[in-house]
Design a protein around this motif. Structure first.
Motif, short mmCIF file in Angstrom:
data_model
loop_
_atom_site.label_atom_id
_atom_site.label_comp_id
_atom_site.label_asym_id
_atom_site.label_seq_id
_atom_site.Cartn_x
_atom_site.Cartn_y
_atom_site.Cartn_z
N ALA A 27 0.84 -1.21 0.00
CA ALA A 27 0.00 0.00 0.00
C ALA A 27 0.87 1.25 0.00
N SER A 28 1.96 1.22 0.75
CA SER A 28 2.87 2.37 0.80
C SER A 28 3.51 2.63 -0.56
N ALA A 29 3.90 1.55 -1.23
CA ALA A 29 4.50 1.68 -2.56
C ALA A 29 3.49 2.26 -3.55
N THR A 36 3.88 10.30 -7.04
CA THR A 36 4.81 10.59 -8.13
C THR A 36 4.06 10.90 -9.42
N ALA A 37 2.97 10.16 -9.65
CA ALA A 37 2.16 10.39 -10.85
C ALA A 37 1.60 11.81 -10.87
N LEU A 38 1.29 12.33 -9.69
CA LEU A 38 0.71 13.68 -9.63
C LEU A 38 1.71 14.76 -10.03
N SER A 146 -3.08 22.43 -6.04
CA SER A 146 -3.67 21.49 -5.09
C SER A 146 -3.21 20.06 -5.38
N ASP A 147 -2.97 19.76 -6.66
CA ASP A 147 -2.50 18.42 -7.03
C ASP A 147 -1.08 18.19 -6.53
N ILE A 148 -0.28 19.23 -6.53
CA ILE A 148 1.06 19.12 -5.95
C ILE A 148 0.93 18.83 -4.46
N GLY A 149 -0.01 19.53 -3.81
CA GLY A 149 -0.23 19.30 -2.38
C GLY A 149 -0.63 17.87 -2.08
N GLN A 153 1.50 14.94 0.09
CA GLN A 153 0.96 14.18 1.21
C GLN A 153 0.98 12.67 0.95
N CYS A 154 0.76 12.27 -0.30
CA CYS A 154 0.87 10.84 -0.66
C CYS A 154 2.28 10.33 -0.38
#
Length: 211
Positions: A27-29, A36-38, A146-149, A153-154
């Motif tokens: 789940a962490s991966a 990273t996709a964001l 917001s997507d960077i934010g 957090q991810c």
């Protein structure tokens, strides 16, 4: 079928089942790969735009590195489950004779070390991805701030998740030198990563306040 090839619903349902793998490591991966996709998405939204013409080289650099990190983290989803399964197999080895006990102990130690290095890799890759968010912040469209934010957090979650999985495996390992080395690396990545993530997220919030 590899976990990374599951549909979203299938993966989440498998995660929710009584099967111990996939678990928190996978789940962490996955969360790290999403983070990273964001940064890729935000860079893609900015790439080719006249406003960011002078940032084109940087954006291409971010996209290339993000692609590599994303693929690495997706691969680690499967590697974490595989590592757990090796530990489970070692735990089922017979231990009737002294020789069997010795073989089982050695197999378990090796399996646990491999299971520790996978979440350490999740932490390493997630930290690299956070550095990409740092590069993207201020050099990409603010419409996607917001997507960077969310990406930050991810990746912060992936760092903590990796750390917890490193720690739980280290608790069962006997090799003190290995424990010392891995714990030093992991704690350093966690400290630097959380500090970076919190600093970047604060900048995101400040930027949103201006809107």
């Amino acid at each position: 079928m590899l976990l990374s090839e599951y549909r979203i619903k299938e993966f989440v349902n498998e995660l929710a089942s009584k099967s111990p793998a996939p678990g928190g490591g996978s789940a962490s991966a996955l969360v790290g790969a999403i983070g990273t996709a964001l940064v890729s998405m935000v860079s893609n939204l900015s790439c080719g735009k006249e406003k960011f013409k002078d940032k084109e080289g940087l954006l291409v650099e971010i996209l290339e590195e993000a692609r590599r990190i994303k693929e690495s983290l997706i691969n680690l989803i499967d590697k974490d489950a595989e590592a757990f399964n090796r530990v489970a197999r070692a735990a089922k080895m017979p231990r009737t004779t002294e020789e069997e006990k010795k073989l089982k102990s050695e197999a378990m130690e090796q399996a646990l070390k491999e299971a520790t290095l996978v979440p350490l890799s999740v932490m390493e890759e997630s930290f690299k991805a956070l550095k990409l968010h740092e590069k993207a912040l201020g050099n990409t469209t603010t419409a996607a701030i917001s997507d960077i934010g969310v990406g930050i957090q991810c990746l912060k979650t992936a760092l903590y998740g990796g750390w917890l999985n490193v720690k739980i495996n280290l608790n069962s390992i006997k090799d003190e030198e290995f424990i010392k080395d891995v714990e030093k690396k992991a704690s350093s990545i966690l400290e630097r990563g959380i500090r970076l993530a919190d600093g970047l997220f604060k900048k995101v919030e400040e930027e949103l306040e201006k809107k």
